[in-house]
Design a protein around this motif. Structure first.
Motif, short mmCIF file in Angstrom:
data_model
loop_
_atom_site.label_atom_id
_atom_site.label_comp_id
_atom_site.label_asym_id
_atom_site.label_seq_id
_atom_site.Cartn_x
_atom_site.Cartn_y
_atom_site.Cartn_z
N GLN A 285 29.46 -73.92 0.47
CA GLN A 285 29.47 -74.52 1.62
C GLN A 285 29.65 -73.51 2.79
OE1 GLN A 285 28.49 -77.83 2.10
NE2 GLN A 285 28.09 -77.71 -0.07
N GLU B 273 31.33 -81.46 0.00
CA GLU B 273 30.82 -81.50 1.24
C GLU B 273 31.53 -81.75 2.53
OE1 GLU B 273 26.29 -82.71 0.02
OE2 GLU B 273 27.77 -84.19 0.24
N PRO C 43 34.79 -78.89 3.17
CA PRO C 43 34.52 -78.65 1.78
C PRO C 43 35.90 -78.86 0.95
CG PRO C 43 33.05 -77.56 2.96
CD PRO C 43 34.12 -77.96 4.04
#
Length: 601
Positions: free
Chosen positions: A251, A378, A385
């Motif tokens: 991420q 996410e 994250p």
């Protein structure tokens, strides 16, 4: 409580407690739970004046703070004595004398939640010391709050401690495991062997070699090792750990967060407590490796509020690791890698073991689960994250980094690698945490624990806790792997193995499971909020031999309510609240005839 501030002011003690809890930190909402703990520890309950002061300091609307404070069972919004006795009435204690404790407390201090002099007492869910049942926790608020965990405890001894107050000296026996001295132990090898307060002892037995190897491999190499080891989550969901780490590391949004779930509140589960109390530095090292691999600069360790010794040992381990350069800036001299850990105490809410409910709790909201997607990798803690792993999962990581993924994967089976910790309790001769390779049978595990007491016969085994399922005595050849449990229509869950012999009150046992889920439902979604109540009501009628006034079939009602909860509840609590009762009906043949309380049939 009104949405506006009321005309209540805090006492000097309340003001001092709150100010100390938030001192030196930005006044943000995520300090709400620590501030509530500070007041409860100092005064014994949370008044409207204290709540007002917290809200003004942190900028939290009073209605929101009231909603959070009223969510947790360890807090009280009504005045009560500073001394509170929490007597466990959950599954393992239930079959080992909890009723004698509650009867003695009633005789000495009156009904539960009443006020007799300086003491009040409560019926509590599992306290996480099932291997030493029956258990009780005595709490005393004050300038320095004191807690004493009594396990096992006789009724007279409990009344004595409740009368005089908890000791300020840790009188619990050192944590040990029944397999102490077994050379095949891996996760439990240091338990009862090394001093859990000594960083030098930990390093002398191989501690921090895993982190050293991780720093040489680099983040990508560490994730590859964990993925190739086929380590799966040990909290019940069995999600591949390497895949979770990789998804978080990829991420681009920063910062990333790490959350260690040490809020093991599943009745019958106590393995994480044993790991923390016996080997706390292993968890600190494991969290540090995880943070390095996934790009996290901050970790939160969410610990059960009922674990006073574990809290002190973790505070000591984190402080010593920080002093010696194993936490903080440039960890172990590795330029650019900074990581630190903050402990957050839970306050008595089973639902906070759900990964997104933990986020809400840490952030200062009610511990209610979030809808997914988005998933934690996410958007997790603070919308960033986040990696969430439980204690047992994490302590496997230094082992993998020390011996290598191939050696690790050779233990266990193809689908379930490594060893697994199981919490044996109930009607068993040698209760405790046991470590066996995946693939050992349930019968072999029970044999390690000595089986049921002499003169008794095995009635059933509850696997996975209140959210798990029952296994019959003729199914002891079940292999303890994720895949075999799934094929057999049951689950290993968090590793609970609760043994019931032929003296067990099965009807009362099932009623306790139903009451547990009713109490612990967060109430956010209708299927769980209403379903857990209707489930308990129907079960009371079936166990008591009563009929619906409409003449309907309560077993059918149970099945319909259970299926609705399973299909439409937001999180795993509602989805699994019917599991154990369903398996008792279908696997054990229970509830086919009235089971009056005390009927062993």
């Amino acid at each position: 409580m009104d949405l506006q501030f009321l005309s209540f002011t805090p006492t000097d003690d309340e003001r001092t407690a709150v100010d100390a809890a938030v001192a030196g930190r930005p006044p943000t909402r995520d300090l709400l739970l620590p501030a509530l703990h500070a007041v409860n520890d100092r005064v014994g309950w949370i008044s409207q004046g204290a709540l007002n002061h917290i809200c003004r300091r942190l900028g939290v609307p009073p209605a929101d703070a009231y909603g959070v404070a009223s969510f947790y069972s360890l807090f009280s919004l009504v005045e009560r004595p500073k001394r509170v006795v929490h007597a466990c009435v959950d599954l393992a204690c239930r079959v080992n004398g909890a009723e004698g404790l509650t009867d003695a407390l009633t005789d000495a201090f009156g009904r539960a939640s009443g006020k007799t002099g300086d003491v009040t007492w409560l019926r509590a869910p599992c306290l996480g010391v099932c291997e030493r049942a029956p258990a009780a926790l005595v709490f005393q608020a004050g300038e320095t709050a004191a807690e004493e965990l009594l396990a096992p405890v006789e009724p007279a001894a409990l009344v004595e401690v409740a009368t005089r107050g908890p000791s300020t000296v840790d009188g619990e026996p050192p944590v040990r495991v029944p397999q102490h001295g077994d050379g095949n132990l891996r996760l439990l090898k240091r338990i009862g062997v090394v001093d859990p307060t000594s960083l030098d002892d930990y390093r002398a037995t191989g501690g921090y070699s895993g982190l050293r190897n991780a720093l040489l491999l680099g983040p990508v190499g560490v994730i590859r090792e964990v993925a190739d080891s086929k380590l799966m989550g040990r909290g019940g969901a069995a999600f591949p750990t390497g895949r979770k780490w990789d998804a978080t590391a990829r991420q681009p949004v920063r910062p990333h967060y790490l959350v260690c779930n040490a809020d093991e509140s599943e009745p019958g589960t106590f393995k994480d407590r044993v790991l923390i109390e016996g080997d706390p530095f292993a968890l600190v090292e494991a969290m540090t490796i995880t943070a390095f691999a996934t790009g996290c600069a901050k970790g939160y360790l969410y610990l059960r509020g009922e674990y006073p010794r574990a809290l002190h040992l973790l505070e000591n381990a984190i402080a010593k690791a920080r002093e010696r350069g194993f936490l903080g800036d440039d960890v172990m001299g590795h330029q650019g890698f900074s990581f630190d850990i903050e402990i957050r105490r839970g306050a008595g809410a089973y639902i906070c073991g759900e990964e997104t409910a933990i986020f809400n709790s840490i952030e200062g909201f009610r511990g209610e689960p979030r809808s997914k997607p988005p998933f934690p990798v996410e958007q997790g803690l603070f919308g960033r994250p986040t990696v969430v792993n439980n204690v047992e999962t994490l302590v496997n990581v230094p082992l993998i980094l020390t011996e290598g993924c191939e050696a690790y994967a050779r233990i266990g089976t193809e689908g379930s690698t490594g060893s697994k910790l199981f919490c044996l309790s109930g009607n068993v001769r040698r209760p405790g945490v046991y470590e066996v390779p995946f693939g050992a049978t349930l019968g072999e595990l029970l044999e390690l624990a000595g089986g049921v007491p002499e003169g008794r016969e095995l009635r059933a085994v509850l696997l996975g806790g209140a959210a798990g399922g029952f296994v019959r005595p003729d199914e002891l050849d079940l292999k303890l792997t994720m895949e075999d449990a799934r094929a057999a229509g049951t689950t290993l869950g968090s590793g609970v193995v609760l043994v019931l012999d032929d003296s067990a009150d099965l009807g009362g046992f099932l009623l306790r499971i139903a009451a547990f889920f009713r109490d612990e439902s967060c109430g956010q979604c209708v299927p769980c909020r209403i379903g857990t109540v209707r489930q308990e009501e129907a079960l009371h009628r079936v166990v008591g031999g009563k009929k619906l006034s409409t003449g309907g079939d309560d077993l059918l009602v149970l099945r319909e309510v259970g299926q609705v909860m399973r299909d439409s509840s937001i999180c795993g609590l509602g989805q699994t609240a019917w599991n154990a009762i369903e398996s008792a009906i279908d696997r054990l043949g229970a509830l086919q005839q009235p089971l009056e309380r005390g009927n062993r049939a």
